[in-house]
Design a protein around this motif. Structure first.
Motif, short mmCIF file in Angstrom:
data_model
loop_
_atom_site.label_atom_id
_atom_site.label_comp_id
_atom_site.label_asym_id
_atom_site.label_seq_id
_atom_site.Cartn_x
_atom_site.Cartn_y
_atom_site.Cartn_z
N MET A 111 0.84 -1.19 0.00
CA MET A 111 0.00 0.00 0.00
C MET A 111 0.88 1.24 0.00
O MET A 111 1.86 1.29 0.70
CB MET A 111 -0.88 -0.01 1.23
CG MET A 111 -2.10 -0.86 1.00
SD MET A 111 -2.58 -1.78 2.45
CE MET A 111 -1.75 -3.33 2.17
N GLN A 112 0.50 2.19 -0.77
CA GLN A 112 1.44 3.27 -1.01
C GLN A 112 0.69 4.59 -1.22
O GLN A 112 -0.50 4.61 -1.48
CB GLN A 112 2.26 2.93 -2.25
CG GLN A 112 1.37 2.34 -3.34
CD GLN A 112 2.15 1.65 -4.44
OE1 GLN A 112 1.70 1.59 -5.54
NE2 GLN A 112 3.32 1.14 -4.15
N SER A 144 -11.33 -0.90 0.53
CA SER A 144 -10.09 -0.59 1.23
C SER A 144 -9.32 -1.86 1.56
O SER A 144 -9.87 -2.79 2.14
CB SER A 144 -10.38 0.16 2.53
OG SER A 144 -9.16 0.27 3.24
N PRO A 145 -8.04 -1.88 1.17
CA PRO A 145 -7.22 -3.03 1.54
C PRO A 145 -6.67 -2.88 2.95
O PRO A 145 -6.00 -3.77 3.46
CB PRO A 145 -6.09 -2.98 0.52
CG PRO A 145 -5.96 -1.53 0.19
CD PRO A 145 -7.32 -0.92 0.33
N PHE A 146 -6.94 -1.73 3.61
CA PHE A 146 -6.36 -1.49 4.93
C PHE A 146 -7.17 -2.21 5.99
O PHE A 146 -8.38 -2.05 6.08
CB PHE A 146 -6.33 0.00 5.25
CG PHE A 146 -5.34 0.74 4.41
CD1 PHE A 146 -3.98 0.68 4.69
CD2 PHE A 146 -5.76 1.47 3.32
CE1 PHE A 146 -3.06 1.34 3.89
CE2 PHE A 146 -4.85 2.14 2.51
CZ PHE A 146 -3.50 2.07 2.80
N LYS A 168 -15.73 -8.65 -5.32
CA LYS A 168 -15.00 -7.61 -4.56
C LYS A 168 -13.48 -7.67 -4.78
O LYS A 168 -12.86 -6.66 -5.04
CB LYS A 168 -15.32 -7.74 -3.07
CG LYS A 168 -16.72 -7.23 -2.75
CD LYS A 168 -17.09 -7.46 -1.30
CE LYS A 168 -16.54 -6.35 -0.40
NZ LYS A 168 -17.12 -6.47 0.96
N TRP A 169 -12.90 -8.86 -4.62
CA TRP A 169 -11.45 -8.97 -4.69
C TRP A 169 -11.01 -10.03 -5.68
O TRP A 169 -11.70 -11.03 -5.88
CB TRP A 169 -10.87 -9.36 -3.31
CG TRP A 169 -11.11 -8.34 -2.25
CD1 TRP A 169 -11.98 -8.45 -1.20
CD2 TRP A 169 -10.48 -7.07 -2.12
NE1 TRP A 169 -11.92 -7.32 -0.42
CE2 TRP A 169 -11.01 -6.45 -0.97
CE3 TRP A 169 -9.51 -6.38 -2.86
CZ2 TRP A 169 -10.61 -5.19 -0.54
CZ3 TRP A 169 -9.11 -5.13 -2.43
CH2 TRP A 169 -9.65 -4.55 -1.29
N LEU A 170 -9.85 -9.77 -6.26
CA LEU A 170 -9.21 -10.76 -7.12
C LEU A 170 -7.77 -10.90 -6.65
O LEU A 170 -7.10 -9.89 -6.38
CB LEU A 170 -9.23 -10.28 -8.57
CG LEU A 170 -8.45 -11.13 -9.59
CD1 LEU A 170 -9.21 -12.42 -9.90
CD2 LEU A 170 -8.22 -10.36 -10.88
N VAL A 222 -3.86 -3.21 -5.57
CA VAL A 222 -3.73 -2.51 -4.29
C VAL A 222 -2.66 -3.08 -3.36
O VAL A 222 -2.30 -2.43 -2.39
CB VAL A 222 -5.07 -2.47 -3.51
CG1 VAL A 222 -6.10 -1.65 -4.28
CG2 VAL A 222 -5.59 -3.86 -3.22
N HIS A 223 -2.16 -4.28 -3.63
CA HIS A 223 -1.18 -4.82 -2.68
C HIS A 223 -0.32 -5.90 -3.32
O HIS A 223 -0.81 -6.71 -4.10
CB HIS A 223 -1.92 -5.42 -1.47
CG HIS A 223 -0.99 -5.93 -0.39
ND1 HIS A 223 -0.31 -5.08 0.45
CD2 HIS A 223 -0.64 -7.18 -0.04
CE1 HIS A 223 0.43 -5.80 1.28
NE2 HIS A 223 0.25 -7.08 1.00
#
Ligand code: RUQ
Ligand code: CUA
Length: 629
Positions: free
Chosen positions: A1-2, A56-58, A439-441, A476-477
Motif C-alpha cells: 500500500m502506497q 479498502s485493503p487497509f 470484490k477482490w481478485l 492494491v497490494h
C-alpha cells in the motif's frame, strides 16, 4: 500500500521492467501472437476512464479481515491461511511436509494421519478447495492434492488440522482437484496427470506408450477413500464441477500421449473431457469395471466411444477449466492459444445423448492475449483470465464475448491490468461458488523479479491483490509468498467457525486416549510412568508454567512415549514439548493431548522443555529425563 507519489514512481519503473519481461517471457514460449484490434483499444481506453473500486485493503491494527484465504504452499507441501484483504499470513497448516513447530510428522497423532506416506518428507500442494452445500462453501473441509507423491489430503476447518491423507492407487502425480458443488460435496475428484501403464509393475509395457493411461479419480469426501476411477484417452490436467450435480470436467494438454515436449504440443487441438456422474455410478453398480495392480479400486472405461464421457476438442494444450458462478459456462483456457473456449453447460445433455457434436457445445472462443491459464468470475457477468506470457489479467464480459462470436459488433474486453509477473491462477472472492461477490481478485504471479528487496538467487513469488469492485481493476497490494502457491480460495469469514480450544473427546487424539485407558491412566489428572518391557509410557499434564512431571527415569535404549495433556482452558495458551538432543518437539494446544515416541539413546541427564511461549515463567517450564546406562 502506497501513497500517490510512490504510486506514480512505481508506474514509471514498471514501464521499463515490462519491456525486459516481455522479451524474456516470449523466449521460451513458441506462442501465437494475438494482435489487439483497434476496437479493443477503444473499449479499453473507455474502461480506463471509468471508476476504480473503493474497496479498502487497509485492515487496521486490531481489526479483522473479511475473508479467509486458503493458500496452497506449493512444493513446501503445506496449506496457509491468509487474511483478505490484508494479505497477512494467519496460520500454516502442515499437510505433506514435516513441521518442526507443531511436530507434524513427528507426533504419533500426525504419523497416524500421514499413514502409508509417512516416510515421505516432501509434497507438492496445488489446489485447495473447500467443501460445499448447494454450490456454497460450507466451512467443513478443505481438500488439497499432492502432485509429488500422488496423494490427496483433507483439512478439518474446525481445528484447521489435516485429518486424513489418501494415497491414490493406479495413477501418478495428482494435479487438478475440485469438489462436487451440488447438491453437496459427496465426491471430490482429481486428475492423474502423468500417463503410466495400467498395470505398472515393471514387467511389461514399459516402453509401449499405447498401454499408458491417465485416470480421473473420484474420492468419497466423508471417508476420504477411493470411490472409483475412470480411464480416459489423453492425459489430465485441471478439473471442475458443474452447478447441477451432473457433470465433471477435466482438461487434457497431452491428447497426443507424447512422452516429450515436441510430441506433447503437436496437435492444434487437445480436449476437455466431460464425465457423466449418474452414468459412472450406474456402471459401477452394474459391475462394468476392472481392477489393476492387485488393488480393489474399480476402474471404469471412459475412453473415446464410452457412454461415460464426451471429448470436446479445444485449442491448444488447455490448462485451467473454470465454471461461471451462474453455472452457465465452462471456460477452458488455451495456454498455447490466445483464446479461451466457452462451453455452454445447457448443451451437455444433448451432447451426452448424441444429439449434437462435441464442438457444438463451444459457443465462443474469444481472443484475450498470450498464455491464458485460469479464469475467475465476479457476480456481474465478467471473467478475469490470467495471461501468463503477457503478465496481465484480462477482464472480459462473457455475454459480450458470445455476442461477438455471433457477429455482433461488441467489445468484450473490458481491461487488461499488468501484474508482476506471469500469473498462473487467479481467484475472486467466493468466485467458484454461487456466492461470488465481485470484490477482490488475487493474482498468483510466478515471478517477483524486482518487486522486493533482493534476497539471493531464490526469490519469492508475488501474490497481488486487486480491487475488482469498480468498473476498472485496481492493483492494491503486493504479497510475497514462498514456493509457488499455485492456487487459493477466498472464503467469507461468515462461513467458518473455528474452535478456540480443543474438546477432550476429539477424534484427533482419540487413539492416544484409548492407549491411556488401557494403561489405566486418566489423562486429565494423572502423571504416571508405565513400564512395559523396554517400552516406557510417560503421561503428564501441563498447565502454565508447569509440566505434571518434573522428572522421570528410563534405561538407555528404552522406547519412550511421552504423552502430554494441556489442561489450560485459556485460549491461545499452547504448550510445547521438546526433548533436547532427540529431534523431538510438538505442540499441545489448550485441552489437547499430543504424544511422541523416541528412543532414549543417550545416557545421563536430558532436559525437556516447553517450546511454545506460555507464561512469564515459560523458561522455567522444564524437567529432566534421567537415563540410566
Ligand atoms: S495449476 S498455475 Cu496446479 Cu495452473 Cu499451477
Ligand atoms: Cu508451557 Cu511454554
Amino acid at each position: 500500500m502506497q501513497d500517490k507519489n510512490t504510486e506514480k514512481q512505481t508506474e514509471l519503473q514498471n514501464a521499463d521492467r515490462r519491456k525486459f519481461m516481455g522479451k524474456s517471457a516470449l523466449l521460451g514460449a513458441g506462442a501465437v501472437a494475438a494482435p489487439m484490434t483497434a476496437a479493443m483499444f477503444t473499449s479499453m481506453a473507455k474502461a480506463q476512464a471509468a471508476e476504480a473500486g473503493k474497496n479498502s485493503p487497509f485492515v487496521h491494527p486490531g481489526e479483522l479481515d473479511e475473508y479467509y484465504g486458503f493458500w496452497s504452499g506449493g512444493h513446501s507441501g503445506e496449506v496457509r491461511i491468509l487474511g483478505i484483504p490484508s494479505m497477512r499470513e494467519l496460520m500454516r497448516i502442515p499437510v505433506f511436509n514435516i513441521d518442526s513447530a507443531t511436530g507434524w510428522g513427528i507426533t504419533n497423532e500426525s504419523k497416524r494421519i500421514r499413514g502409508e506416506g509417512d516416510h515421505f518428507l516432501a509434497g507438492d500442494a496445488h489446489h485447495p478447495h473447500m467443501s460445499m452445500t448447494d454450490g456454497r462453501y460450507n466451512g467443513k473441509y478443505v481438500f488439497i492434492n499432492d502432485k509429488a507423491n500422488t496423494r490427496v489430503a483433507r483439512i478439518r476447518c474446525d481445528v484447521m488440522k489435516t485429518d486424513k491423507i489418501l494415497t491414490i492407487p493406479n495413477a501418478q502425480a495428482i494435479h487438478g482437484l475440485r469438489v462436487q458443488k451440488v447438491p453437496y460435496t459427496k465426491y471430490i475428484f482429481c486428475n492423474g496427470e502423468f500417463e503410466i501403464p495400467l498395470n505398472n509393475d515393471g514387467k511389461e509395457s514399459l516402453e509401449d506408450v499405447s498401454t499408458y493411461r491417465s485416470l480421473f479419480n473420484v474420492i468419497d469426501a466423508e471417508t476420504l477413500e477411493m470411490a472409483f476411477q475412470v480411464m480416459v484417452d489423453g492425459n489430465l490436467d485441471n478439473a471442475e464441477a458443474d452447478f447441477d450435480g451432473k457433470y465433471f470436467a477435466a482438461s487434457s494438454y497431452n491428447s497426443e500421449m507424447g512422452t516429450n515436449l515436441g510430441e506433447m504440443i503437436t496437435s492444434e487441438r487437445d480436449h476437455i473431457v466431460f464425465f457423466d456422474l449418474a452414468r459412472c455410478e450406474a456402471a459401477l453398480k452394474a459391475g462394468n469395471f476392472k481392477t489393476y495392480n492387485g488393488n480393489e479400486v474399480p476402474v471404469l472405461d471412459g475412453r473415446k466411444g464410452s457412454a461415460l464421457t464426451r471429448y470436446v476438442p479445444v485449442p491448444k494444450s488447455p490448462h485451467g477449466i473454470n465454471i461461471s458462478p451462474d453455472g452457465k459456462y465452462f471456460v477452458a483456457n488455451g495456454k498455447l492459444s490466445p483464446t479461451v473456449s466457452i462451453i455452454d453447460t445447457s448443451k451437455l445433455d444433448d451432447l451426452f445423448n448424441d444429439k449434437i457434436k462435441p464442438r457444438d457445445t463451444v459457443i465462443a472462443e474469444p481472443e484475450l492475449g498470450l498464455g491464458p491459464l485460469h479464469t475467475a468470475f465476479d457476480n456481474r457477468g465478467n471473467a478475469y483470465t490470467t495471461l501468463f506470457l503477457d503478465s496481465q489479467i484480462a477482464k472480459w464480459n462473457i455475454e459480450d464475448a458470445i455476442a461477438h462470436s455471433q457477429g455482433q459488433k461488441v467489445n468484450y474486453l473490458r481491461q487488461k491490468l499488468d501484474v508482476h509477473y506471469q500469473p498462473g491462477h487467479n481467484h475472486t472472492s467466493q468466485g467458484e461458488t454461487r456466492d461470488a461477490d465481485g470484490k477482490w481478485l488475487v493474482a498468483l504471479s510466478k515471478f517477483s523479479k524486482d518487486r522486493y528487496l533482493p534476497v539471493g538467487p531464490l526469490r519469492p513469488e508475488n501474490d497481488q491483490l486487486i480491487d475488482i469492485s469498480g468498473d476498472v481493476m485496481k492493483l492494491v497490494h503486493d504479497g510475497p509468498t514462498y514456493a509457488e502457491p499455485h492456487d487459493c480460495v477466498l472464503v467469507h469469514r461468515s462461513k467458518l467457525k473455528p474452535s478456540k480450544v480443543w474438546t477432550r473427546d476429539d477424534s484427533f487424539f482419540a487413539e492416544t486416549v484409548a492407549m491411556a485407558k488401557r494403561d489405566g491412566v486418566t489423562l486429565e489428572t494423572d502423571n504416571k510412568v508405565i513400564r512395559d518391557g523396554n517400552k516406557v509410557r510417560v503421561y503428564m499434564t501441563s498447565i502454565a508454567p508447569n509440566f505434571g512431571l518434573n522428572e522421570f527415569k528410563v534405561k538407555l535404549g528404552d522406547e519412550v512415549t511421552v504423552v502430554v495433556t494441556n489442561l489450560d482452558q485459556v485460549e491461545d495458551v499452547t504448550h510445547g514439548f521438546c526433548m533436547t538432543n532427540h529431534g523431538v518437539q510438538m505442540e499441545i494446544s489448550p485441552q489437547a493431548t499430543a504424544s511422541v515416541t523416541f528412543i532414549a539413546n543417550q545416557p545421563g541427564v536430558q532436559w525437556y522443555y516447553c517450546n511454545w511461549f506460555c507464561h512469564a515463567l515459560h523458561m522455567e517450564m522444564r524437567g529432566r529425563m534421567l537415563v540410566e546406562a
